[in-house]
Design a protein around this motif. Structure first.
Motif, PDB file in Angstrom:
ATOM      1  N   GLN A 231       0.829  -1.197   0.000  1.00 33.87           N
ATOM      2  CA  GLN A 231       0.000   0.000   0.000  1.00 33.87           C
ATOM      3  C   GLN A 231       0.871   1.257   0.000  1.00 33.87           C
ATOM      4  N   PHE A 232       1.909   1.246   0.840  1.00 33.51           N
ATOM      5  CA  PHE A 232       2.784   2.413   0.897  1.00 33.51           C
ATOM      6  C   PHE A 232       3.543   2.596  -0.417  1.00 33.51           C
ATOM      7  N   VAL A 233       4.009   1.497  -0.983  1.00 34.62           N
ATOM      8  CA  VAL A 233       4.724   1.571  -2.256  1.00 34.62           C
ATOM      9  C   VAL A 233       3.818   2.124  -3.349  1.00 34.62           C
ATOM     10  N   GLU A 234       2.555   1.703  -3.360  1.00 34.35           N
ATOM     11  CA  GLU A 234       1.609   2.213  -4.356  1.00 34.35           C
ATOM     12  C   GLU A 234       1.376   3.708  -4.196  1.00 34.35           C
ATOM     13  N   VAL A 235       1.242   4.159  -2.954  1.00 31.90           N
ATOM     14  CA  VAL A 235       1.063   5.590  -2.691  1.00 31.90           C
ATOM     15  C   VAL A 235       2.287   6.367  -3.176  1.00 31.90           C
ATOM     16  N   LEU A 236       3.464   5.866  -2.834  1.00 35.02           N
ATOM     17  CA  LEU A 236       4.705   6.534  -3.214  1.00 35.02           C
ATOM     18  C   LEU A 236       4.872   6.575  -4.732  1.00 35.02           C
ATOM     19  N   GLU A 237       4.635   5.452  -5.388  1.00 33.49           N
ATOM     20  CA  GLU A 237       4.763   5.403  -6.855  1.00 33.49           C
ATOM     21  C   GLU A 237       3.745   6.318  -7.530  1.00 33.49           C
ATOM     22  N   ARG A 238       2.526   6.335  -7.014  1.00 34.98           N
ATOM     23  CA  ARG A 238       1.490   7.197  -7.590  1.00 34.98           C
ATOM     24  C   ARG A 238       1.878   8.673  -7.453  1.00 34.98           C
ATOM     25  N   ASN A 239       2.351   9.046  -6.280  1.00 37.52           N
ATOM     26  CA  ASN A 239       2.764  10.439  -6.059  1.00 37.52           C
ATOM     27  C   ASN A 239       3.953  10.810  -6.942  1.00 37.52           C
ATOM     28  N   LEU A 240       4.917   9.892  -7.055  1.00 32.92           N
ATOM     29  CA  LEU A 240       6.092  10.155  -7.882  1.00 32.92           C
ATOM     30  C   LEU A 240       5.715  10.278  -9.353  1.00 32.92           C
TER      31      LEU A 240
ATOM     32  N   LEU B 219      10.503  12.422  -0.266  1.00 34.67           N
ATOM     33  CA  LEU B 219      10.693  12.858   1.117  1.00 34.67           C
ATOM     34  C   LEU B 219       9.383  13.360   1.726  1.00 34.67           C
ATOM     35  N   GLU B 220       8.614  14.100   0.947  1.00 32.82           N
ATOM     36  CA  GLU B 220       7.343  14.622   1.451  1.00 32.82           C
ATOM     37  C   GLU B 220       6.343  13.504   1.712  1.00 32.82           C
ATOM     38  N   THR B 221       6.381  12.452   0.888  1.00 29.52           N
ATOM     39  CA  THR B 221       5.484  11.313   1.093  1.00 29.52           C
ATOM     40  C   THR B 221       5.855  10.557   2.356  1.00 29.52           C
TER      41      THR B 221
ATOM     42  N   GLN C 280       7.170  11.851   4.918  1.00 28.94           N
ATOM     43  CA  GLN C 280       6.741  12.711   6.019  1.00 28.94           C
ATOM     44  C   GLN C 280       5.232  12.603   6.245  1.00 28.94           C
ATOM     45  N   LYS C 281       4.461  12.651   5.170  1.00 31.03           N
ATOM     46  CA  LYS C 281       3.002  12.658   5.276  1.00 31.03           C
ATOM     47  C   LYS C 281       2.465  11.333   5.809  1.00 31.03           C
ATOM     48  N   TYR C 282       3.075  10.230   5.366  1.00 32.13           N
ATOM     49  CA  TYR C 282       2.599   8.905   5.778  1.00 32.13           C
ATOM     50  C   TYR C 282       3.606   8.289   6.741  1.00 32.13           C
ATOM     51  N   GLY C 283       3.768   8.939   7.881  1.00 30.55           N
ATOM     52  CA  GLY C 283       4.803   8.544   8.835  1.00 30.55           C
ATOM     53  C   GLY C 283       4.697   7.114   9.322  1.00 30.55           C
ATOM     54  N   ASN C 284       3.488   6.656   9.653  1.00 32.48           N
ATOM     55  CA  ASN C 284       3.337   5.289  10.154  1.00 32.48           C
ATOM     56  C   ASN C 284       3.633   4.257   9.074  1.00 32.48           C
ATOM     57  N   LEU C 285       3.181   4.519   7.843  1.00 32.04           N
ATOM     58  CA  LEU C 285       3.487   3.608   6.742  1.00 32.04           C
ATOM     59  C   LEU C 285       4.986   3.578   6.478  1.00 32.04           C
ATOM     60  N   ALA C 286       5.617   4.756   6.533  1.00 29.83           N
ATOM     61  CA  ALA C 286       7.058   4.825   6.324  1.00 29.83           C
ATOM     62  C   ALA C 286       7.805   4.055   7.410  1.00 29.83           C
TER      63      ALA C 286
ATOM     64  N   GLU D  74      11.320  18.990   8.694  1.00 31.33           N
ATOM     65  CA  GLU D  74      11.527  20.360   8.223  1.00 31.33           C
ATOM     66  C   GLU D  74      13.009  20.698   8.121  1.00 31.33           C
ATOM     67  N   ARG D  75      13.845  20.035   8.947  1.00 28.07           N
ATOM     68  CA  ARG D  75      15.290  20.208   8.859  1.00 28.07           C
ATOM     69  C   ARG D  75      15.896  19.262   7.834  1.00 28.07           C
ATOM     70  N   VAL D  76      15.383  18.046   7.799  1.00 24.69           N
ATOM     71  CA  VAL D  76      15.974  17.016   6.951  1.00 24.69           C
ATOM     72  C   VAL D  76      15.777  17.302   5.465  1.00 24.69           C
ATOM     73  N   ILE D  77      14.542  17.604   5.077  1.00 32.46           N
ATOM     74  CA  ILE D  77      14.213  17.664   3.656  1.00 32.46           C
ATOM     75  C   ILE D  77      15.077  18.653   2.877  1.00 32.46           C
ATOM     76  N   PRO D  78      15.177  19.945   3.287  1.00 32.45           N
ATOM     77  CA  PRO D  78      15.978  20.859   2.473  1.00 32.45           C
ATOM     78  C   PRO D  78      17.465  20.509   2.444  1.00 32.45           C
ATOM     79  N   THR D  79      18.000  20.028   3.568  1.00 30.07           N
ATOM     80  CA  THR D  79      19.426  19.701   3.627  1.00 30.07           C
ATOM     81  C   THR D  79      19.744  18.466   2.799  1.00 30.07           C
ATOM     82  N   LEU D  80      18.957  17.414   2.962  1.00 31.27           N
ATOM     83  CA  LEU D  80      19.183  16.188   2.192  1.00 31.27           C
ATOM     84  C   LEU D  80      18.989  16.451   0.709  1.00 31.27           C
ATOM     85  N   HIS D  81      17.971  17.219   0.375  1.00 29.00           N
ATOM     86  CA  HIS D  81      17.691  17.579  -1.014  1.00 29.00           C
ATOM     87  C   HIS D  81      18.898  18.260  -1.652  1.00 29.00           C
TER      88      HIS D  81
END
Length: 206
Positions: free
Chosen positions: A66-75, A97-99, A101-107, A181-188
């Motif tokens: 389910q998580f992979v499908e959500v991620l692939e669909r968003n990508l 990265l945003e996905t 973050q949004k689906y923390g439990n699935l991640a 909020e710290r991770v995303i811009p730096t890792l990006h």
């Protein structure tokens, strides 16, 4: 009443079971989670759970899918809006990265709980990692072809990216620190620099 008599009802029941299982697995981990807890949390029955999922492992795999499908669909949706390789690489990274973050439990289930659960889980996780690495590689190849980045071994670069994303995101879903909020811009920024994106180009992407 036959559980499968109404497709809509069956679909709703399956969703309730999976939603409850996501919270149970994320909170307790795979080994400590019990099917009875999923039954109670989903307000269904043990018969309904086993009708849709013959085992706890099947529930766990369904959640990962389910998580992979959500991620692939968003990508896919995000990438389709961009024309050029470097923009597609950029938006794919941001969306990934945003996905997470949004689906923390699935991640958490995908990155943390599935680790160390035996060969079948590890094979599944490796397959998914490879699938996303190939997606990254495809758009890195396009960026090289268009001259946005210098020629590199895009396969190795893609797996390096997957490793960095996995380690950093795993830490934040496990501990909550550092915050997304710290991770995303730096890792990006660091990942884009790693493939030779110029500082001038980075300014246009941030």
């Amino acid at each position: 009443m036959n559980i499968s008599s109404s497709p809509d009802k069956a679909k709703e029941t399956r969703k309730k079971i999976m939603d409850a299982a996501v919270n149970i697995f994320a909170d307790k981990g795979y080994h400590d989670a019990r099917v009875d807890e999923i039954v109670d949390a989903s307000q269904t029955s043990k018969g309904a759970v086993y009708f849709h999922f013959p085992s706890k492992q099947k529930i766990f795999f369904a959640i990962i899918e389910q998580f992979v499908e959500v991620l692939e669909r968003n990508l896919s949706a995000a990438i389709a809006r961009e024309e050029h390789g470097v923009q597609r690489v950029d938006v794919a990274l941001r969306t990934c990265l945003e996905t997470f973050q949004k689906y923390g439990n699935l991640a958490k289930i995908f990155l943390v709980q599935a680790t160390g659960l035996g060969e079948s889980f590890e094979i599944k996780q490796a397959e998914i990692h490879t699938r996303f690495a190939r997606m990254i590689q495809k758009h890195l190849d396009q960026a090289v072809k268009e001259g946005d980045i210098a020629p590199i071994d895009t396969e190795v670069a893609a797996f390096i990216w997957m490793g960095a994303i996995n380690d950093v995101v795993m830490r934040w879903v496990r501990t909550g620190d550092p915050e997304p909020e710290r991770v995303i811009p730096t890792l990006h920024t660091m990942l884009l620099r790693s493939i030779g994106i110029s500082e001038e180009k980075l300014k246009t992407l941030n």
